[in-house]
Every structure is written in C-alpha cells, then in structure tokens.
Scaffold this active site. Structure first.
Site, mmCIF file in Angstrom:
data_model
loop_
_atom_site.group_PDB
_atom_site.id
_atom_site.type_symbol
_atom_site.label_atom_id
_atom_site.label_comp_id
_atom_site.label_asym_id
_atom_site.label_seq_id
_atom_site.Cartn_x
_atom_site.Cartn_y
_atom_site.Cartn_z
ATOM 1 N N HIS A 156 -30.339 -32.928 -106.160
ATOM 2 C CA HIS A 156 -31.017 -32.062 -105.939
ATOM 3 C C HIS A 156 -32.615 -32.021 -105.510
ATOM 4 C CE1 HIS A 156 -27.725 -30.044 -108.148
ATOM 5 N NE2 HIS A 156 -27.703 -31.005 -108.970
ATOM 6 N N SER A 277 -52.659 -36.340 -84.695
ATOM 7 C CA SER A 277 -52.647 -35.188 -84.382
ATOM 8 C C SER A 277 -53.696 -34.896 -83.447
ATOM 9 C CB SER A 277 -53.104 -34.284 -85.815
ATOM 10 O OG SER A 277 -53.563 -33.047 -85.260
ATOM 11 N N LYS A 283 -54.213 -37.335 -89.910
ATOM 12 C CA LYS A 283 -53.008 -37.068 -89.859
ATOM 13 C C LYS A 283 -52.399 -38.441 -89.171
ATOM 14 C CE LYS A 283 -51.371 -33.026 -90.766
ATOM 15 N NZ LYS A 283 -50.308 -32.109 -90.343
ATOM 16 N N GLU A 290 -38.803 -37.827 -87.224
ATOM 17 C CA GLU A 290 -38.473 -36.133 -86.941
ATOM 18 C C GLU A 290 -37.758 -36.330 -85.613
ATOM 19 O OE1 GLU A 290 -42.269 -34.532 -87.099
ATOM 20 O OE2 GLU A 290 -42.624 -34.591 -89.185
ATOM 21 N N GLN A 322 -14.478 -33.827 -64.726
ATOM 22 C CA GLN A 322 -15.731 -34.485 -64.372
ATOM 23 C C GLN A 322 -17.055 -33.855 -65.172
ATOM 24 O OE1 GLN A 322 -16.665 -34.674 -59.954
ATOM 25 N NE2 GLN A 322 -18.316 -33.183 -60.408
HETATM 26 N N1 ARG Z 1 -15.953 -37.145 -59.763
HETATM 27 C C1 ARG Z 1 -14.508 -37.224 -60.057
HETATM 28 C C2 ARG Z 1 -14.701 -37.046 -61.795
HETATM 29 O O1 ARG Z 1 -15.605 -37.447 -62.046
HETATM 30 C C3 ARG Z 1 -13.702 -38.211 -59.728
HETATM 31 C C4 ARG Z 1 -12.267 -38.013 -59.639
HETATM 32 C C5 ARG Z 1 -11.966 -36.964 -58.406
HETATM 33 N N2 ARG Z 1 -10.597 -36.683 -58.134
HETATM 34 C C6 ARG Z 1 -10.331 -35.631 -57.632
HETATM 35 N N3 ARG Z 1 -8.869 -35.485 -57.674
HETATM 36 N N4 ARG Z 1 -11.066 -34.702 -57.178
HETATM 37 O O2 ARG Z 1 -13.728 -36.644 -62.373
#
Ligand code: ARG
Length: 458
Positions: A156, A277, A283, A290, A322
């Site tokens: 605590h 600071s 300081k 942090e 993606q």
């Molecule tokens: N830039 C795409 C990704 O990061 C690559 C794969 C693309 N494939 C597709 N069928 N459009 O996933």
C-alpha cells in the site's frame, strides 16, 4: 502511378483513392525482407524447373543491384509506387527486362506481404530478446552489489518489512525473465513460412515450399494456405508481449520516480539520464522514467487496434490487414527503445544505501519481528500484535524507533522483553533470518543470484 494490376482497368485511379490505398509510406520498412523473400522464391522456382538458371541468375543479380542502390541512396523509394512489393518488381523489370516479369510466378502479394511481415517481426522478436537479456544483466549486477543494502519493502506504499535492494531488484529480474520466455514461445509458434500460400488457395505450379522455408530459416511451411495469408496471431502475440514488457517497465519507472522524489531520495539518477526545468533551477527531473511510463499507453493501443482490426475479417486476405503495420512498427520501436533507455538509466543510477537503511529503521518495519519475539516467548500472536501496536504508538509519540526504546520502557509495556530483543529486531536479523526460498536473507539471495548467473550464461 505504376500499378501491378492495371490490366482490367480502363480508368486511372482517383488521386485520393490512390493515396488512401497506398502503403509505401510505411511498408518500405519491409524492403530487406521483401528482397530476401523474393530471392528465396526465385531460387526455388529455378530448382523446380519453373524458371531457367539464366532467368534465376538475372533476377538475383537484379534484386541485389536494387538492394545495393537503395542502401547507397542512389535509388530512393518514392510514393510513385503503391507498396514496397510494386517498387521492387517495377525496378527489377526496368533493370533486367522480361526475366523480371517472371519473379511473381506462383506468388501473390498476399503471401508475399504475409512473409515479409513475419520475417520482420521474427527479427524484432530476437531484437527484443537481446535487449531484455542486457537489461537482466544490469539488474543482476545491481543485485550482486546490494545483497546487504537494507531498504523498506512496501505494501500500500506504506513501509511494511525490511528487505534488501537485491531482493527488490530480483522481483524485476523474474518479470523480465518471464518476458524473455514469452518471446521464446512466440518464436516457436510463429516460425513457419507462409510463402507459397498464393492469393489464398496455393498454386498449380509445383512449388517446393519446404525448400523456401528452409532457405529462410523457418521450421517449415504453414499448413493451410487460407490461414497462411491471413494469420496475424503472431503479431498480436508479440504486441501482447511488448505490452506486458511495457507494463513491467512502467511499474519500475513509477518506483524510480518515487525513489527519486525529494521525500524519498533513495536514488540519484545520473545527469546523462535526467533533465532540468526551464524555470526552476533546482530541478532534476526523472523524464526518462516518466516517458517510459507514458509510452506504455501507446503500446497497449497498438495491441487493441490490431485485435479490433482482425476481429471481423472473413477469410482470407482483406485489405484491412494492411492496417497491421503502422501501429505495430510504432509499438516495436517504442518498446524496444524504452527497454534500452531504461537499461541505461538503471545502469548509471546511484543507490543511497544510508537513506534506504534509515528509512527502513524509522518506519517500524521490524514491528512484525518484535511480535514474533513475543510469540517465541509464549505470548499468543493476537496479544503480541496488540502489545507491539502499543509500542508503535509510544514511539510515534516520542518520535523514535522501536530499537531506541530502553529495556525498562519495553518491559513497562510487556515484562516478557529481555536484553536479546535488540538483536531480534535489528535490521540485520529481520532481513537475514528470512531464509525461505525467495526471501531476502543473504544466504537465500546468494543461491538465487547464482541461479540467475547460470541462466544468463546460457
Ligand atoms: N500493402 C498490402 C498489405 O499490406 C499488400 C498486400 C496487397 N494485396 C492485395 N491483394 N491487395 O497488406
């Protein structure tokens, strides 16, 4: 705007659509992995008689040339290409002509990007292991120096019982050692090669997937092509491991911040790892600790983001995936950077033994041991608890520690006390008589330290 898939389209892509869709801005980080994967693919195609040896050699030389030129800066990676895969392929065709058009035989960008990301993540997992190993070295070094440095242990955030700095550090050794073992587990599970999964259903070419897996140091190929292109579990596991590492670093940072405060003064952060600071000249701030604490939220965010992205994606590849990259890359950079900085701060920190010991002495951390003394002399524990409670009140009133009371004063509260009470409640006794496995007593601690040394040797 050179696109790999322009054939069935009659109109140019809208500029905003192009930009929204493109990933080259961030997936260029996968450049080395993309070349590595393509080289393995081409070697396999030639071995299987799908490409001639001349074609293979021309493609390999072309890929190596592209790699060298990108590294030297002669060939910049620009937004003219949709993604890193298009960039490499288009440049290959520019360089070596028709043979370059055969690189993508029996491959899809879906298994290509799955491979690139896995290769990249695998090397990051190894990098994190190396950084943690170094941090464990730093912690163990402090433990070896401080098996006799007494400090208060807290519950605590109230002083509870005396421990040693070695014991406190050992708790973090355990946490980071578990983190290393988590990464080892992830590595074992993820180290299978998705290349050859094709777009989702494999291919009709007689690919040798065992061979490409072996060329790329995988244990073997993945066993389902739909899963091969759409599995990002390994990345989620890695982000989860990074989130846990950050949680550990953040707790540790919180303690550094508390220990560095004017009220505690347990430690002195090295000048190289603290900041001043702009207005208050006195300081010396624990900014690194942090920031590590603060950046923890960012890494948690990446994990939540990917979990959420993946939750509604039907099999197999969808463009949502993606989105696995930007925040993951950021989380990897952040967590790995934090481990390194924290390590440096810890290694250069000064521990004030005198302040720590004094703090342990003046916080009634030996009250439990005073009660245990009475119990050992036949007093029931509940009564002993009450007697020592009275002693504590008396001491608070006088502004002294239990050890500062005379035997007469002690005996006035309980006649059971004898001269040997002083030895029984000395900091040294309180710590070094605690010899159960995992306890702070020197003999117990020395055994643990020896086992940690063994562990780090491996
Ligand atoms: N830039 C795409 C990704 O990061 C690559 C794969 C693309 N494939 C597709 N069928 N459009 O996933």
């Amino acid at each position: 705007m050179a696109q790999l898939w322009g054939g069935r389209f009659t109109k140019e892509t809208d500029q905003l659509v192009y930009e929204f869709n493109a990933s080259i801005g961030f997936d260029q980080r996968l450049f080395a992995e993309d070349i590595m994967g393509s080289k393995a693919h081409v070697k396999m195609l030639a071995k299987q008689g799908i490409l001639t040896e001349e074609e293979r050699d021309a493609i390999l030389a072309g890929l190596e040339g592209i790699q060298a030129d990108v590294l030297s800066g002669a060939l910049p990676i620009t937004s003219e290409y949709e993604d890193i895969h298009s960039f490499v392929e288009a440049n290959l065709i520019d360089r070596i002509g028709d043979a370059g058009k055969k690189l993508h035989t029996g491959r899809s960008r879906n298994d290509q990007v799955a491979l690139d990301m896995r290769l990249y993540t695998r090397s990051q997992v190894e990098h994190t292991q190396t950084l943690l190993h170094h941090l464990l070295e730093t912690i163990l070094h402090i433990m070896e120096e401080h098996t006799q440095t007494i400090m208060p242990g807290f519950t605590h955030l109230q002083k509870a019982q005396p421990i040693t700095l070695a014991h406190h550090m050992g708790a973090y050794f355990e946490m980071f050692r578990r983190d290393v073992s988590r990464l080892e587990d992830i590595y074992k599970r993820m180290n299978y090669c998705p290349l050859g999964s094709g777009a989702l259903a494999g291919t009709t070419y007689p690919l040798d997937r065992e061979y490409t897996a072996q060329l790329l140091d995988f244990y073997g190929p993945t066993q389902n092509s739909m899963d091969g292109v759409s599995d990002r579990d390994y990345l989620i596991e890695y982000l989860s491991a990074l989130a846990t590492i950050m949680m550990h670093l953040s707790r540790f940072s919180e303690e550094v911040i508390i220990w560095n405060s004017n009220e505690y003064r347990f430690i002195e952060i090295d000048d190289a790892y603290s900041t001043g600071s702009s207005i208050m000249p006195q300081k010396k701030n624990p900014d690194i600790a942090e920031l590590v604490r603060g950046k923890t939220g960012r890494v948690y965010g990446a994990l939540m983001s990917l979990l959420t992205t993946m939750k509604g994606i039907p099999l197999a590849y969808n463009k949502d995936m993606q989105e696995d990259k930007e925040l993951s890359f950021d989380a990897m950079d952040t967590a790995n950077g934090c481990i390194q900085l924290f390590d440096g701060m810890l290694a250069t920190m000064t521990f004030r033994r005198d302040v720590m010991e004094k703090s342990a002495k003046h916080g009634f951390t030996n009250a439990t041991d005073a009660a245990d003394y009475l119990v050992n002399h036949g007093v029931p524990f509940r009564d002993a608890h009450g007697i020592v409670g009275q002693i504590v009140l008396y001491c608070i009133d006088k502004g002294i520690a239990i050890d500062d009371m005379s035997l007469e004063e002690l005996q006035e509260i309980s006649p059971v006390f004898e001269q040997d009470i002083y030895e029984a409640i000395s900091m040294d006794t309180c710590v070094n008589k605690r010899l159960t496995i995992g306890a702070p007593g020197k003999e117990a601690m020395d055994r643990v330290i020896a086992s940690y040394r063994e562990y780090l040797k491996k």
